[in-house]
Scaffold this motif. Structure first.
Motif, PDB file in Angstrom:
ATOM      1  N   LEU A  18      40.751  56.402  42.759  1.00 40.23           N
ATOM      2  CA  LEU A  18      39.904  55.241  43.026  1.00 40.23           C
ATOM      3  C   LEU A  18      39.165  54.726  41.796  1.00 40.23           C
ATOM      4  CD1 LEU A  18      38.841  53.190  45.023  1.00 40.23           C
ATOM      5  CD2 LEU A  18      37.090  54.846  45.700  1.00 40.23           C
ATOM      6  N   GLU A  19      38.512  55.594  41.047  1.00 46.33           N
ATOM      7  CA  GLU A  19      37.736  55.126  39.894  1.00 46.33           C
ATOM      8  C   GLU A  19      38.632  54.473  38.842  1.00 46.33           C
ATOM      9  OE1 GLU A  19      34.438  56.650  36.670  1.00 46.33           O
ATOM     10  OE2 GLU A  19      34.754  57.803  38.496  1.00 46.33           O
ATOM     11  N   ALA A  20      39.738  55.110  38.524  1.00 45.94           N
ATOM     12  CA  ALA A  20      40.651  54.553  37.520  1.00 45.94           C
ATOM     13  C   ALA A  20      41.274  53.239  37.996  1.00 45.94           C
ATOM     14  CB  ALA A  20      41.735  55.564  37.177  1.00 45.94           C
ATOM     15  N   LEU A  21      41.640  53.161  39.263  1.00 41.29           N
ATOM     16  CA  LEU A  21      42.203  51.919  39.796  1.00 41.29           C
ATOM     17  C   LEU A  21      41.172  50.798  39.779  1.00 41.29           C
ATOM     18  CD1 LEU A  21      44.238  53.346  42.809  1.00 41.29           C
ATOM     19  CD2 LEU A  21      45.159  52.387  40.677  1.00 41.29           C
ATOM     20  N   THR A  22      39.932  51.139  40.090  1.00 40.94           N
ATOM     21  CA  THR A  22      38.862  50.142  40.062  1.00 40.94           C
ATOM     22  C   THR A  22      38.644  49.642  38.637  1.00 40.94           C
ATOM     23  OG1 THR A  22      37.821  51.166  41.995  1.00 40.94           O
ATOM     24  CG2 THR A  22      36.446  49.708  40.657  1.00 40.94           C
ATOM     25  N   ASP A  23      38.619  50.542  37.672  1.00 43.67           N
ATOM     26  CA  ASP A  23      38.464  50.139  36.267  1.00 43.67           C
ATOM     27  C   ASP A  23      39.602  49.232  35.829  1.00 43.67           C
ATOM     28  OD1 ASP A  23      36.138  51.639  36.082  1.00 43.67           O
ATOM     29  OD2 ASP A  23      37.096  53.315  35.018  1.00 43.67           O
ATOM     30  N   LEU A  24      40.825  49.595  36.183  1.00 47.01           N
ATOM     31  CA  LEU A  24      41.983  48.786  35.811  1.00 47.01           C
ATOM     32  C   LEU A  24      41.861  47.380  36.401  1.00 47.01           C
ATOM     33  CD1 LEU A  24      45.661  50.029  35.934  1.00 47.01           C
ATOM     34  CD2 LEU A  24      45.046  47.697  36.460  1.00 47.01           C
ATOM     35  N   TYR A  25      41.539  47.291  37.685  1.00 45.00           N
ATOM     36  CA  TYR A  25      41.412  45.995  38.345  1.00 45.00           C
ATOM     37  C   TYR A  25      40.256  45.188  37.766  1.00 45.00           C
ATOM     38  CZ  TYR A  25      41.230  42.480  42.006  1.00 45.00           C
ATOM     39  OH  TYR A  25      41.239  41.289  42.689  1.00 45.00           O
ATOM     40  N   ASN A  26      39.139  45.848  37.498  1.00 42.54           N
ATOM     41  CA  ASN A  26      37.973  45.133  36.966  1.00 42.54           C
ATOM     42  C   ASN A  26      38.271  44.477  35.622  1.00 42.54           C
ATOM     43  OD1 ASN A  26      36.244  45.458  39.131  1.00 42.54           O
ATOM     44  ND2 ASN A  26      35.329  47.332  38.321  1.00 42.54           N
ATOM     45  N   THR A  32      40.600  37.818  32.973  1.00 41.76           N
ATOM     46  CA  THR A  32      41.755  36.959  33.222  1.00 41.76           C
ATOM     47  C   THR A  32      41.592  36.144  34.509  1.00 41.76           C
ATOM     48  OG1 THR A  32      43.068  38.386  34.680  1.00 41.76           O
ATOM     49  CG2 THR A  32      43.183  38.867  32.304  1.00 41.76           C
ATOM     50  N   PRO A  33      42.395  35.101  34.645  1.00 40.92           N
ATOM     51  CA  PRO A  33      42.454  34.371  35.924  1.00 40.92           C
ATOM     52  C   PRO A  33      43.531  34.923  36.852  1.00 40.92           C
ATOM     53  CG  PRO A  33      43.686  33.177  34.279  1.00 40.92           C
ATOM     54  CD  PRO A  33      43.095  34.386  33.573  1.00 40.92           C
ATOM     55  N   ILE A  34      44.104  36.070  36.533  1.00 40.65           N
ATOM     56  CA  ILE A  34      45.193  36.631  37.336  1.00 40.65           C
ATOM     57  C   ILE A  34      44.719  36.978  38.741  1.00 40.65           C
ATOM     58  CG2 ILE A  34      46.709  38.664  37.534  1.00 40.65           C
ATOM     59  CD1 ILE A  34      47.155  38.382  34.498  1.00 40.65           C
ATOM     60  N   THR A  35      43.485  37.440  38.871  1.00 43.14           N
ATOM     61  CA  THR A  35      42.878  37.594  40.188  1.00 43.14           C
ATOM     62  C   THR A  35      41.762  36.567  40.299  1.00 43.14           C
ATOM     63  OG1 THR A  35      41.644  38.999  41.699  1.00 43.14           O
ATOM     64  CG2 THR A  35      41.342  39.439  39.365  1.00 43.14           C
ATOM     65  N   PHE A  36      41.549  36.084  41.495  1.00 32.60           N
ATOM     66  CA  PHE A  36      40.469  35.121  41.699  1.00 32.60           C
ATOM     67  C   PHE A  36      39.163  35.794  42.112  1.00 32.60           C
ATOM     68  CE2 PHE A  36      43.288  31.141  42.465  1.00 32.60           C
ATOM     69  CZ  PHE A  36      43.640  31.152  41.133  1.00 32.60           C
ATOM     70  N   ASP A  37      39.133  37.127  42.129  1.00 30.98           N
ATOM     71  CA  ASP A  37      37.834  37.786  42.254  1.00 30.98           C
ATOM     72  C   ASP A  37      37.042  37.436  41.006  1.00 30.98           C
ATOM     73  OD1 ASP A  37      37.747  39.218  44.726  1.00 30.98           O
ATOM     74  OD2 ASP A  37      39.225  40.616  43.910  1.00 30.98           O
ATOM     75  N   THR A  38      35.728  37.220  41.172  1.00 30.60           N
ATOM     76  CA  THR A  38      34.903  36.826  40.031  1.00 30.60           C
ATOM     77  C   THR A  38      33.803  37.838  39.712  1.00 30.60           C
ATOM     78  OG1 THR A  38      33.476  35.504  41.470  1.00 30.60           O
ATOM     79  CG2 THR A  38      35.327  34.352  40.393  1.00 30.60           C
ATOM     80  N   ALA A  39      33.603  38.807  40.581  1.00 29.74           N
ATOM     81  CA  ALA A  39      32.599  39.849  40.353  1.00 29.74           C
ATOM     82  C   ALA A  39      33.297  41.208  40.376  1.00 29.74           C
ATOM     83  CB  ALA A  39      31.511  39.803  41.431  1.00 29.74           C
ATOM     84  N   VAL A  40      32.927  42.064  39.422  1.00 26.07           N
ATOM     85  CA  VAL A  40      33.549  43.388  39.363  1.00 26.07           C
ATOM     86  C   VAL A  40      33.127  44.216  40.579  1.00 26.07           C
ATOM     87  CG1 VAL A  40      33.752  43.387  36.846  1.00 26.07           C
ATOM     88  CG2 VAL A  40      31.716  44.348  37.928  1.00 26.07           C
ATOM     89  N   PHE A  41      33.918  45.243  40.847  1.00 27.11           N
ATOM     90  CA  PHE A  41      33.712  46.126  41.986  1.00 27.11           C
ATOM     91  C   PHE A  41      33.232  47.487  41.510  1.00 27.11           C
ATOM     92  CE2 PHE A  41      36.745  43.074  43.527  1.00 27.11           C
ATOM     93  CZ  PHE A  41      36.453  42.923  44.863  1.00 27.11           C
ATOM     94  N   THR A  42      32.473  48.152  42.362  1.00 27.40           N
ATOM     95  CA  THR A  42      32.214  49.575  42.177  1.00 27.40           C
ATOM     96  C   THR A  42      33.342  50.314  42.889  1.00 27.40           C
ATOM     97  OG1 THR A  42      30.968  49.849  44.225  1.00 27.40           O
ATOM     98  CG2 THR A  42      29.709  49.189  42.249  1.00 27.40           C
ATOM     99  N   PRO A  43      33.584  51.565  42.533  1.00 27.24           N
ATOM    100  CA  PRO A  43      34.601  52.309  43.286  1.00 27.24           C
ATOM    101  C   PRO A  43      34.311  52.346  44.790  1.00 27.24           C
ATOM    102  CG  PRO A  43      34.147  53.429  41.234  1.00 27.24           C
ATOM    103  CD  PRO A  43      33.127  52.315  41.357  1.00 27.24           C
ATOM    104  N   GLN A  44      33.048  52.485  45.159  1.00 23.12           N
ATOM    105  CA  GLN A  44      32.718  52.530  46.594  1.00 23.12           C
ATOM    106  C   GLN A  44      33.059  51.214  47.290  1.00 23.12           C
ATOM    107  OE1 GLN A  44      32.148  55.430  47.764  1.00 23.12           O
ATOM    108  NE2 GLN A  44      32.034  54.711  49.861  1.00 23.12           N
ATOM    109  N   GLU A  45      32.845  50.086  46.612  1.00 24.61           N
ATOM    110  CA  GLU A  45      33.214  48.795  47.194  1.00 24.61           C
ATOM    111  C   GLU A  45      34.733  48.644  47.315  1.00 24.61           C
ATOM    112  OE1 GLU A  45      29.568  45.982  45.532  1.00 24.61           O
ATOM    113  OE2 GLU A  45      31.257  46.467  44.204  1.00 24.61           O
ATOM    114  N   ARG A  46      35.454  49.281  46.447  1.00 19.94           N
ATOM    115  CA  ARG A  46      36.918  49.175  46.421  1.00 19.94           C
ATOM    116  C   ARG A  46      37.596  50.187  47.357  1.00 19.94           C
ATOM    117  NH1 ARG A  46      40.609  45.434  45.170  1.00 19.94           N
ATOM    118  NH2 ARG A  46      42.118  46.113  43.657  1.00 19.94           N
TER     119      ARG A  46
END
Length: 172
Positions: A18-26, A32-46
């Protein structure tokens, strides 16, 4: 950058990732504009996202890791296309590769594993939305048999501008 001899293993994603995947996605959220999320996630949110991708069934998470270091190099998912029941035989797929692992075939390995795992499922179509421009993602999807079906023009706003999303589909 990965060495030419880096051995990559693709496996099911697990909660310990979870933590590594969250870091990668963040990285993609911030840079980038590859994802339209605009705020980073915490692992717990992800965490609910991770738990929604089971080890079997049509909604999967595949993770690519460096065999020696166990570092996560990327991931691919199949997720519900839409919530309504009639869409249940369709999935939306996506792949994210760590910036340092790009252009080394990690995305290809992930999609090979994902589509092999989906082969026995009751699925009819896979869809992929690609924020434009993104030639590498377009090439990857076309290599896996996706065909272009249309573009949503200026559908998302990020970094002070509007972005198009090209949609691709693949028969399963």
């Amino acid at each position: 950058m990965l060495s030419e001899r880096t051995e990559v293993q693709v496996r099911a994603g697990v909660e310990a990732d979870l933590e590594a995947l969250t870091d990668l996605y963040n990285h993609y959220v911030r840079e980038t504009p590859i994802t339209f999320d605009t705020a980073v996630f915490t692992p717990q949110e992800r965490r609910p996202w991770l738990l929604s991708h089971l080890e079997d069934g049509p909604h999967l998470l595949k993770v690519a890791v460096d065999v020696d270091s166990q570092e996560i190099l990327g991931y691919a998912t199949s997720s519900p296309y839409r919530a309504k029941a009639a869409y249940s035989t369709s999935v939306e797929v996506t792949v994210y590769v760590a910036a340092r692992a790009g252009r080394r075939g990690v995305g290809t390995l992930l999609y090979e594993a994902l589509f092999a795992a989906l082969a026995g499922e009751d699925l009819h179509r896979a869809y992929a939305g690609i924020a434009q421009p993104n030639e590498a993602s377009t090439r990857l999807h076309e290599r896996f048999g996706f065909r272009y079906v249309g573009t949503y023009r200026e559908v998302g706003r990020k970094f002070g501008r509007y972005w198009d999303v090209a949609w691709y589909e693949k028969a399963l």
